[in-house]
Design an enzyme around this catalytic site. Structure first.
Site, PDB file in Angstrom:
ATOM      1  N   ASN A   1       6.322   7.050   2.692  1.00 28.36           N
ATOM      2  CA  ASN A   1       5.175   6.693   1.868  1.00 28.36           C
ATOM      3  C   ASN A   1       4.448   7.876   2.028  1.00 28.36           C
ATOM      4  O   ASN A   1       3.643   8.125   3.131  1.00 28.36           O
ATOM      5  CB  ASN A   1       4.445   5.628   2.938  1.00 28.36           C
ATOM      6  CG  ASN A   1       2.887   5.223   2.254  1.00 28.36           C
ATOM      7  OD1 ASN A   1       2.562   5.732   1.229  1.00 28.36           O
ATOM      8  ND2 ASN A   1       2.424   4.663   2.828  1.00 28.36           N
ATOM      9  N   TRP A   2       4.326   8.511   1.012  1.00 23.78           N
ATOM     10  CA  TRP A   2       3.626  10.081   0.949  1.00 23.78           C
ATOM     11  C   TRP A   2       2.334   9.869   0.775  1.00 23.78           C
ATOM     12  O   TRP A   2       1.463  10.927   0.864  1.00 23.78           O
ATOM     13  CB  TRP A   2       4.251  10.626  -0.179  1.00 23.78           C
ATOM     14  CG  TRP A   2       5.665  11.174  -0.148  1.00 23.78           C
ATOM     15  CD1 TRP A   2       6.414  11.089   1.023  1.00 23.78           C
ATOM     16  CD2 TRP A   2       6.085  12.090  -1.168  1.00 23.78           C
ATOM     17  NE1 TRP A   2       7.512  11.762   0.809  1.00 23.78           N
ATOM     18  CE2 TRP A   2       7.799  12.076  -0.664  1.00 23.78           C
ATOM     19  CE3 TRP A   2       6.002  12.473  -2.388  1.00 23.78           C
ATOM     20  CZ2 TRP A   2       8.670  13.063  -1.272  1.00 23.78           C
ATOM     21  CZ3 TRP A   2       6.885  13.021  -3.157  1.00 23.78           C
ATOM     22  CH2 TRP A   2       8.262  13.441  -2.400  1.00 23.78           C
ATOM     23  N   LYS A   3       1.714   8.490   0.924  1.00 29.90           N
ATOM     24  CA  LYS A   3       0.405   8.388   0.578  1.00 29.90           C
ATOM     25  C   LYS A   3      -0.504   9.549  -0.578  1.00 29.90           C
ATOM     26  O   LYS A   3       0.296   9.710  -1.431  1.00 29.90           O
ATOM     27  CB  LYS A   3      -0.591   8.555   2.124  1.00 29.90           C
ATOM     28  CG  LYS A   3       0.265   7.773   2.958  1.00 29.90           C
ATOM     29  CD  LYS A   3      -0.876   7.506   4.316  1.00 29.90           C
ATOM     30  CE  LYS A   3       0.103   6.838   5.400  1.00 29.90           C
ATOM     31  NZ  LYS A   3      -0.453   6.300   6.509  1.00 29.90           N
TER      32      LYS A   3
ATOM     33  N   HIS B   1      -0.637  -2.464   1.742  1.00 33.74           N
ATOM     34  CA  HIS B   1      -0.751  -1.230   3.064  1.00 33.74           C
ATOM     35  C   HIS B   1      -2.076  -1.693   3.864  1.00 33.74           C
ATOM     36  O   HIS B   1      -3.085  -2.028   2.875  1.00 33.74           O
ATOM     37  CB  HIS B   1      -0.466  -0.030   2.395  1.00 33.74           C
ATOM     38  CG  HIS B   1      -0.459   0.920   3.395  1.00 33.74           C
ATOM     39  ND1 HIS B   1      -1.328   1.443   4.133  1.00 33.74           N
ATOM     40  CD2 HIS B   1       0.920   1.444   3.705  1.00 33.74           C
ATOM     41  CE1 HIS B   1      -0.920   2.239   4.970  1.00 33.74           C
ATOM     42  NE2 HIS B   1       0.554   2.385   5.070  1.00 33.74           N
TER      43      HIS B   1
ATOM     44  N   GLU C   1      -4.110   0.417   4.768  1.00 36.74           N
ATOM     45  CA  GLU C   1      -5.256   1.280   4.114  1.00 36.74           C
ATOM     46  C   GLU C   1      -5.934   0.625   2.964  1.00 36.74           C
ATOM     47  O   GLU C   1      -6.968   0.796   2.774  1.00 36.74           O
ATOM     48  CB  GLU C   1      -4.895   2.708   3.684  1.00 36.74           C
ATOM     49  CG  GLU C   1      -4.319   3.335   5.320  1.00 36.74           C
ATOM     50  CD  GLU C   1      -3.268   4.340   4.872  1.00 36.74           C
ATOM     51  OE1 GLU C   1      -2.598   4.825   4.005  1.00 36.74           O
ATOM     52  OE2 GLU C   1      -2.717   4.946   6.028  1.00 36.74           O
TER      53      GLU C   1
ATOM     54  N   GLU D   1       3.586  -3.245  10.232  1.00 37.37           N
ATOM     55  CA  GLU D   1       2.887  -2.175  10.578  1.00 37.37           C
ATOM     56  C   GLU D   1       1.736  -2.341  11.450  1.00 37.37           C
ATOM     57  O   GLU D   1       0.425  -2.765  10.808  1.00 37.37           O
ATOM     58  CB  GLU D   1       2.391  -1.338   9.225  1.00 37.37           C
ATOM     59  CG  GLU D   1       3.578  -0.958   8.319  1.00 37.37           C
ATOM     60  CD  GLU D   1       3.335   0.273   7.593  1.00 37.37           C
ATOM     61  OE1 GLU D   1       3.988   1.435   7.619  1.00 37.37           O
ATOM     62  OE2 GLU D   1       2.189   0.165   6.791  1.00 37.37           O
TER      63      GLU D   1
ATOM     64  N   GLY E   1      -0.619   6.146  11.604  1.00 33.89           N
ATOM     65  CA  GLY E   1      -1.283   7.663  11.511  1.00 33.89           C
ATOM     66  C   GLY E   1      -2.044   8.072  12.979  1.00 33.89           C
ATOM     67  O   GLY E   1      -3.014   8.873  12.905  1.00 33.89           O
TER      68      GLY E   1
ATOM     69  N   SER F   1       3.599   5.547  12.995  1.00 36.23           N
ATOM     70  CA  SER F   1       3.794   6.649  13.733  1.00 36.23           C
ATOM     71  C   SER F   1       5.231   6.706  14.122  1.00 36.23           C
ATOM     72  O   SER F   1       5.741   6.997  15.094  1.00 36.23           O
ATOM     73  CB  SER F   1       3.027   6.738  15.196  1.00 36.23           C
ATOM     74  OG  SER F   1       1.637   6.966  14.599  1.00 36.23           O
TER      75      SER F   1
ATOM     76  N   GLY G   1       5.083   7.342   7.247  1.00 36.93           N
ATOM     77  CA  GLY G   1       3.915   8.087   6.674  1.00 36.93           C
ATOM     78  C   GLY G   1       3.967   9.321   6.816  1.00 36.93           C
ATOM     79  O   GLY G   1       5.135  10.363   6.288  1.00 36.93           O
ATOM     80  N   GLY G   2       3.269   9.865   7.795  1.00 42.24           N
ATOM     81  CA  GLY G   2       3.287  11.362   8.171  1.00 42.24           C
ATOM     82  C   GLY G   2       4.651  12.161   8.496  1.00 42.24           C
ATOM     83  O   GLY G   2       4.773  13.216   7.644  1.00 42.24           O
TER      84      GLY G   2
HETATM   85  C1  PEP Z   1       2.514   4.142   6.666  1.00 45.34           C
HETATM   86  O1  PEP Z   1       1.865   4.809   5.780  1.00 45.34           O
HETATM   87  O2  PEP Z   1       2.768   3.206   6.426  1.00 45.34           O
HETATM   88  C2  PEP Z   1       2.802   4.861   7.943  1.00 45.34           C
HETATM   89  C3  PEP Z   1       3.304   3.937   9.053  1.00 45.34           C
HETATM   90  O3  PEP Z   1       2.013   5.773   8.305  1.00 45.34           O
HETATM   91  P1  PEP Z   1       2.503   6.765   9.700  1.00 45.34           P
HETATM   92  O4  PEP Z   1       3.810   6.820   9.910  1.00 45.34           O
HETATM   93  O5  PEP Z   1       1.867   8.121   9.536  1.00 45.34           O
HETATM   94  O6  PEP Z   1       1.642   5.974  10.944  1.00 45.34           O
END
Ligand code: PEP
Length: 255
Positions: free
Chosen positions: A13-15, A98, A100, A170, A176, A216, A237-238
């Site tokens: 997930n590049w956000k 999500h 966010e 999640e 994040g 994470s 994500g990251g």
């Molecule tokens: C996400 O964006 O769904 C996520 C889990 O981010 P991260 O891996 O950065 O925690």
């Protein structure tokens, strides 16, 4: 061992990140490595990168995804993008609900339900996100929150239609933040989610549905998370923004 019914899915997930040229470079590298991945791979990219990333992934097994959609098919909804538009642009998957979007844009389970329905109707695979906040976990509300999100977000589908969907557990406190759920915490939550799916849609659907962990996930913890029997993949994500870490996650090895 995870059920052989469920092929692992590693979804990035590049956000709201990366320029077009960075996106194309990363997508090409992921596509080249897809043959050595331990499961199916998907990239969920910003709307503006869908065409360019789609072209970069052409001929590879990596599936293209978006990060959101609107439930109407077309019309006067300025700023929105529909499920048929995503299919037309080459997407096979879409992230729905999500945390966010829930937190920053006020999305609730009713919207998640409508978006999931629109995605399924158009032939997309929705990756439906659920998870508790730190407050909710600390006040022993985790199971109630997950139960409510599943019941509301996945309400009213025929099991045959829903079977294409994917759930992403999640925990909001892990997204994040660099704080990952322990493998045992993840397994406990995934087992609970599968139990809720069984209650609502029966054993067959529950055993076949992929439940991803997100929060994470890194190159260092992917193997131990993926070793859990009910963890069927990761939403990343990251660590999906860097080829080195995402490729290592794609090549996870169950400990
Ligand atoms: C996400 O964006 O769904 C996520 C889990 O981010 P991260 O891996 O950065 O925690």
């Amino acid at each position: 061992m995870t059920s052989s019914l469920r092929r692992p899915l590693l979804a990035g997930n590049w956000k709201m990140n990366l320029t077009l040229s960075q996106s194309v470079d990363l997508a090409r590298t992921v596509a080249e490595a897809a043959g050595s991945a331990s499961g199916e791979v998907a990239l969920c990219v910003p709307f503006t990168a869908i065409a360019a990333v789609g072209a970069a992934l052409k001929g590879s097994s990596v599936r293209l995804g978006a990060q959101d959609l609107y439930w109407e098919a077309s019309g006067a909804y300025t700023g929105e993008v529909s499920a048929p538009m995503l299919v037309d642009a080459g997407c096979a998957m879409v992230v729905v609900g999500h945390s966010e979007r829930r937190k920053l844009f006020g999305e609730g389970d009713e919207w998640v339900n409508k978006k999931t329905a629109a995605a399924l109707k158009a032939g997309l695979t929705p990756i439906v996100c659920i998870g508790e906040t730190l407050d909710e976990r600390e006040s022993q509300k985790t199971w109630r929150v997950l139960e409510t999100q599943i019941a509301g977000g996945l309400k009213g589908f025929a099991p045959a239609d829903l079977s294409r969907a994917v759930i992403a557990y999640e925990p909001v406190w892990a997204i994040g933040t660099g704080k990952t759920a322990s493998p045992a915490q993840a397994q406990e939550a995934h087992l609970f989610v599968r139990g809720q799916l069984k209650k609502l849609y029966g054993e067959g659907l529950a055993q076949g549905m992929r439940i991803l962990y997100g929060g994470s996930v890194t190159a260092d913890n992917a193997d131990s998370l993926m070793a859990q029997p009910d963890v069927d993949g990761a939403l990343v994500g990251g660590a999906s923004l860097k080829a080195e870490s995402f490729l290592r996650i794609m090549r996870f090895q169950r400990a």
